[in-house]
Design an enzyme around this catalytic site. Structure first.
Site, short mmCIF file in Angstrom:
data_model
loop_
_atom_site.label_atom_id
_atom_site.label_comp_id
_atom_site.label_asym_id
_atom_site.label_seq_id
_atom_site.Cartn_x
_atom_site.Cartn_y
_atom_site.Cartn_z
N LYS A 45 0.85 -1.20 0.00
CA LYS A 45 0.00 0.00 0.00
C LYS A 45 0.88 1.25 0.00
O LYS A 45 1.89 1.30 0.72
CB LYS A 45 -0.88 -0.03 1.25
CG LYS A 45 -1.86 1.11 1.36
CD LYS A 45 -2.63 1.00 2.67
CE LYS A 45 -3.72 2.04 2.80
NZ LYS A 45 -4.44 1.93 4.08
N SER B 129 -9.33 1.59 3.42
CA SER B 129 -8.61 2.34 2.42
C SER B 129 -7.56 1.51 1.67
O SER B 129 -7.08 1.95 0.63
CB SER B 129 -7.89 3.53 3.07
OG SER B 129 -6.96 3.07 4.04
N SER C 280 -8.97 -0.44 7.81
CA SER C 280 -8.57 -0.40 6.40
C SER C 280 -7.86 -1.62 5.85
O SER C 280 -7.67 -1.71 4.64
CB SER C 280 -7.70 0.82 6.14
OG SER C 280 -8.52 1.94 6.02
N1 GLN Z 1 -12.35 4.10 6.81
C1 GLN Z 1 -11.77 4.59 8.03
C2 GLN Z 1 -11.44 6.05 7.86
O1 GLN Z 1 -11.80 6.57 6.88
C3 GLN Z 1 -10.56 3.79 8.37
C4 GLN Z 1 -9.37 4.16 7.59
C5 GLN Z 1 -8.17 3.36 7.93
O2 GLN Z 1 -8.23 2.36 8.64
N2 GLN Z 1 -7.05 3.80 7.45
O3 GLN Z 1 -10.83 6.67 8.67
#
Ligand code: GLN
Length: 502
Positions: free
Chosen positions: A86, A161, A185
């Site tokens: 990532k 994400s 994420s």
């Molecule tokens: N979807 C969550 C957010 O938008 C988690 C994001 C993440 O774990 N990086 O913050």
């Protein structure tokens, strides 16, 4: 072995073939690079690929493998296996943008510890995968570059994400991948793409070189085809790192040894708060997860009803703490130190333009929200209150783990949603993470594994453990996986014609 089979190999299957000399790392890497060429135009999982680096690393791996084989020595299961990272994880010499325009052109002068450990073990880097900007989002639609498509249905999101990593794996564009999990994420995209994703206990894997979003929540985690691979990758990158003051000193167990396909004698808690249909939970997801829980009961686990009463506060608590920390962490992007810089007459104008053009809407929204929550007049009412509720959420889990070995829950309340469906409604987007936010607040490890389908799209079962309970959740996951077919299913990518893709 046919090309099709090579791109769907697990890490441990690939290792067995390399060990027996039936393939070379160069063949495996070349095959997957060709696969990326063939399908990534449609999936768009990668922000950039590193084919020359990959082939050079594969050549070196082949040398190490033949040397080891000649001497009859075992070698790391990671040696010579191609993987993806990532784009929020620093890779020396390879541009790292966090899916943001503001970091365009930033080439880290150092490796993140997690990647450095895998690289030393002989991992082959295929490229950097797409992500919501600074890991803020649940669909990759907040990427500053493009949206990744879910290989199970190219009109839908892969989750986020770490959607690029999960989609790349599901599409056969890597053998495993790394993601980061601040509030779900790793697990959320794993669930939506039908693969395995694990968030380690806070501090189990070093955060050094993971670009900071919310420092008290961020963790790097593996995204893999099966639970065995997950154990292998986690074991290779976990452990104390003097560069990260929050990394835990505890020795790293041999996670693969924890993989016994046996749940008899284990008490698994199920919280009704996580299975309430309504509040956004799709009935098909609820049914599929209940069936998975019943399967574990058939396999001999004792299912224990429990309550996590503060669950409903997890979402507001997370969005106060995560945005507060993000507002502090993102202050460093000013156009002077990293990446994109807007040239202007005076420095204030340069800051303003750099941030105005460099950050996307969601990142700006969070900086504003977080700054507000930390401001003198509102600190007590928002940030401090959120920290207190965080403690209550953790206490719920502490109590539950006095009665059970691990907890079962859905990973996501919904299957992959359509691209564009939620992106203009931040609250709807935040609700996609409703079941994966509490564990990071409590610092707990948690894994998502494929547990069936609803509307022909993958559903994930989440298994949550106590602090440093990675072995127990891997064991439950493994037992379930061995008794079910879901992990071996591949998306019908070839069947989806170009004109169907939005
Ligand atoms: N979807 C969550 C957010 O938008 C988690 C994001 C993440 O774990 N990086 O913050």
């Amino acid at each position: 072995m046919s090309t099709k089979e090579l791109e769907r190999l697990t890490l441990h299957e690939g290792h067995d073939l390399l060990r027996r000399g039936e393939i070379t790392s160069q063949e495996l890497t070349q095959t997957i690079l060709e696969r990326i060429q063939a399908v990534d135009g449609r999936v768009q999982a990668y922000l950039r690929t590193t084919p020359e680096l990959a082939l050079e690393q594969a050549r070196q791996a082949d040398r190490r493998i033949s040397e080891n084989r000649r001497r009859g020595q075992h070698f790391s299961p990671l040696l010579g296996i191609p993987m993806a990272i990532k784009d929020v994880i620093c890779t020396r010499g390879v541009e790292t943008t966090c899916g943001s325009k503001i970091l365009q052109g930033f080439v880290p002068p150092y490796d993140a510890t997690a990647w450095a450990r895998l690289r030393q073990a002989g991992a082959v880097l295929l490229g950097k995968t797409n992500s919501d900007e600074f890991a803020m989002g649940s669909s990759t639609e907040n990427s500053g570059y493009f949206t990744t498509h879910n290989p199970w249905d190219l009109g839908r999101v892969p989750g986020g994400s770490s959607g690029g990593s999960a989609a790349a794996l599901a599409a056969g564009e890597c053998t495993y991948a790394l993601g980061s999990d601040t509030g779900g994420s790793v697990r959320h995209p794993a669930s939506l793409c039908g693969v395995v994703g694990l968030r380690p206990t806070y501090g189990r894997v070093s955060r050094y070189g993971l670009v900071a979003f919310a420092s008290s929540l961020d963790q790097i985690g593996p995204i893999t085809r099966d639970v065995t691979d997950c154990a292998l990758v986690l074991g290779s990158m976990a452990g104390h790192d003097p560069q990260d003051a929050t990394s835990l000193p505890d020795p790293v167990p041999d996670y693969r040894r924890a993989l016994i396909p046996e749940v008899r004698g284990l008490r698994l808690g199920v919280a009704e708060e996580y299975l309430e249909v309504g509040g956004g939970m799709e009935s098909g997801v609820g049914t599929t997860v209940r069936q998975a829980i019943a399967r574990l009961e058939e396999l001999g686990a004792e299912i224990v009803p429990i309550s996590l009463p503060h669950t409903r506060y997890a979402l507001p608590t997370y969005y106060l703490i995560a945005t507060a920390e993000a507002s502090a962490n993102l202050a460093r992007y000013d156009g002077v130190k990293y990446g994109f810089s807007y040239p202007a007459e005076d420095i204030w104008e340069s800051y303003r333009r750099t941030r105005g053009l460099g950050f996307g809407a969601e990142v700006k929204r969070r900086i504003v929200l977080g700054t507000y929550a930390l401001s003198a007049g509102y600190y007590d009412a928002y940030y401090l209150k959120a920290q207190k509720v965080r403690t209550l959420i953790k206490q719920d889990f502490d109590q539950a783990f006095q009665r059970c070995h691990a907890l079962l829950a859905p990973t996501s309340p919904v299957v992959a949603f359509r691209i564009g469906e939620r992106v203009n409604n931040p609250l709807q987007m935040y609700l996609a993470d409703i079941y994966v936010l509490a564990q990071p607040l409590a610092g707990l490890p948690s894994i998502s594994i494929p547990c069936g389908f609803s509307e022909e799209l993958p559903v994930g079962l989440q298994i949550i453990g106590p602090p440093l309970g990675e072995e127990i959740i891997l064991r439950v996951a493994y037992a379930y996986e061995q008794a079910t077919p879901w992990h071996s299913m591949a998306p019908p990518l070839e069947a989806q014609r170009e004109e169907e893709v939005p």
